[in-house]
Design an enzyme around this catalytic site. Sequence first.
Site, mmCIF file in Angstrom:
data_model
loop_
_atom_site.group_PDB
_atom_site.id
_atom_site.type_symbol
_atom_site.label_atom_id
_atom_site.label_comp_id
_atom_site.label_asym_id
_atom_site.label_seq_id
_atom_site.Cartn_x
_atom_site.Cartn_y
_atom_site.Cartn_z
ATOM 1 N N CYS A 46 0.910 -1.269 0.028
ATOM 2 C CA CYS A 46 -0.078 -0.073 -0.042
ATOM 3 C C CYS A 46 0.954 1.326 0.085
ATOM 4 C CB CYS A 46 -0.921 0.015 1.133
ATOM 5 S SG CYS A 46 -1.826 1.345 1.438
ATOM 6 N N CYS A 49 0.458 3.375 3.490
ATOM 7 C CA CYS A 49 0.570 2.954 4.667
ATOM 8 C C CYS A 49 1.995 3.714 5.194
ATOM 9 C CB CYS A 49 0.765 1.352 4.714
ATOM 10 S SG CYS A 49 -0.786 0.582 5.022
ATOM 11 N N ASN A 71 -0.209 14.643 -3.756
ATOM 12 C CA ASN A 71 -0.518 13.438 -4.908
ATOM 13 C C ASN A 71 0.487 13.302 -5.771
ATOM 14 O OD1 ASN A 71 -1.673 11.699 -6.562
ATOM 15 N ND2 ASN A 71 -3.889 12.607 -6.087
ATOM 16 N N HIS A 109 -4.577 0.678 7.890
ATOM 17 C CA HIS A 109 -4.980 0.328 6.644
ATOM 18 C C HIS A 109 -6.453 -0.029 6.387
ATOM 19 C CE1 HIS A 109 -4.272 -0.994 2.207
ATOM 20 N NE2 HIS A 109 -4.710 -2.225 2.509
ATOM 21 N N ASN A 149 -13.573 9.911 -2.199
ATOM 22 C CA ASN A 149 -14.089 8.910 -2.930
ATOM 23 C C ASN A 149 -14.002 7.712 -1.936
ATOM 24 O OD1 ASN A 149 -14.452 10.643 -5.184
ATOM 25 N ND2 ASN A 149 -12.663 10.118 -5.945
ATOM 26 N N SER A 157 -9.373 1.850 -5.650
ATOM 27 C CA SER A 157 -8.839 0.632 -5.594
ATOM 28 C C SER A 157 -8.065 0.195 -4.203
ATOM 29 C CB SER A 157 -7.988 0.100 -6.651
ATOM 30 O OG SER A 157 -7.293 1.162 -6.840
ATOM 31 N N HIS A 160 -7.169 1.976 1.845
ATOM 32 C CA HIS A 160 -6.540 2.860 2.963
ATOM 33 C C HIS A 160 -7.608 3.854 3.137
ATOM 34 C CE1 HIS A 160 -2.845 3.471 5.445
ATOM 35 N NE2 HIS A 160 -3.634 4.682 5.655
ATOM 36 N N HIS A 162 -8.829 7.403 2.783
ATOM 37 C CA HIS A 162 -8.180 8.556 2.643
ATOM 38 C C HIS A 162 -8.994 9.380 1.671
ATOM 39 C CE1 HIS A 162 -7.721 6.063 -1.142
ATOM 40 N NE2 HIS A 162 -7.600 7.338 -1.689
ATOM 41 N N GLN A 164 -9.051 13.202 -0.628
ATOM 42 C CA GLN A 164 -8.157 14.144 -1.728
ATOM 43 C C GLN A 164 -8.712 15.637 -1.472
ATOM 44 O OE1 GLN A 164 -7.509 12.456 -5.545
ATOM 45 N NE2 GLN A 164 -8.800 10.874 -4.988
ATOM 46 N N HIS A 292 -20.939 23.225 3.925
ATOM 47 C CA HIS A 292 -21.402 21.945 4.241
ATOM 48 C C HIS A 292 -20.753 20.877 3.567
ATOM 49 C CE1 HIS A 292 -23.406 23.624 0.636
ATOM 50 N NE2 HIS A 292 -23.557 22.521 0.318
ATOM 51 N N LYS A 306 -27.201 3.529 -8.666
ATOM 52 C CA LYS A 306 -28.040 4.357 -9.285
ATOM 53 C C LYS A 306 -27.500 4.827 -10.501
ATOM 54 C CE LYS A 306 -30.502 8.016 -10.346
ATOM 55 N NZ LYS A 306 -31.700 7.781 -11.333
HETATM 56 ZN ZN LIG Z 1 -23.350 21.948 -1.731
HETATM 57 ZN ZN LIG Z 2 -2.399 1.293 3.577
#
Ligand SMILES: [Zn+2]
Ligand SMILES: [Zn+2]
Length: 342
Positions: A46, A49, A71, A109, A149, A157, A160, A162, A164, A292, A306
């Site tokens: 990973c 990690c 990143n 992890h 995400n 994928s 771990h 996280h 962004q 918010h 959906k």
């Molecule tokens: Zn909004």
């Molecule tokens: Zn990890």
Amino acid sequence: MSLWEQRFHPLREEWVVVAAHRQNRPWIGETIAHRQEPPPSYAADCTFCPGNTRVSGVTNPVYTDVFAFDNDAPCVGENAPDPEPPSASIFENRPARGIARVVCYSPRHDMTLAELPLRDVTRLVEVWQQQYRDLGRRAGIDHVLIFENKGAVVGVSNPHPHGQIYATNFVFKHIENEVRAADRHRAKTGHVLFQDILEAEVHDGRRILFENATAIAFVPYFARYAYEVYVAPKATVPSVDALSAAEAVDFAEALLHVTVKYDNLWNRPFPYVMALHQAPTDGGDYSGFHFHAEFHPPLRKPDLLKYLAGPEIGGGNFLSDTTPEEKAAELRALPSVHYTLR
Ligand SMILES: [Zn+2]
Ligand SMILES: [Zn+2]
């Protein structure tokens, strides 16, 4: 009861079509049997990690709480060159400049936000505050988008935990819309748009999932996704950074509550896209912008996405076959302790 109606989404200034029928009942099956093996607490392969080496060749420190880093494969570059001008004046282009970061929520992890103790989620909110402050005040950064995400169905994928950050030389479209809608509402009524939404949600009460002294979570009246949830401070502040220390704890508690409910829906990690909607950092007046977080979960039933299709992609309006009231009731009825801890 079946429901055929359009509900106006005041932040996006668009209509949501709700076509919900009695025969389309909430899913009430058993625990999903094919739950994947839980990941190990540390994974040697990973890149997030502690102590592991990333694709850039940089080795992660042996961090013990929240860890933010640039990143290695950013979508926006700090020194993006000016692009070639387009061939015709009808076309327009400009460089995509900015800073992209990854924020690991925990050295573990195998944890998700929903499984972290409140102390750690509060720490995460504090790091968001720091990042918004540090990135937002840089020259050429007009907006800081903080998001997560979660889950393979939204393209993640690595399990771990996280999120962004994209700090960019442009303001993302949803924020631009919300700013404009808030300005228009204020000009017309003198009110902060989001405060009017909060007042109406509290007055109705059916879609409220959680409330503490300074934070609130609810399925909005105009939700586009079945399990869409907003988490917000009760007071109008333009960004996560403007939360007081006490408000940051309350906000963290609301986030945690929502993610626990999500995982408890089908007793497995619940995928979503979560984004903090914050005022731009381009020096404008955003006193009417109410910070918010929005959760947009892609699943409407276990293993049932959906699908964005004709109405959404082709036509541009969401069509929902569940009502926000029924989905809020479903979430409210769930335990508020994570299923792995029960
Ligand atoms: Zn909004
Ligand atoms: Zn990890």
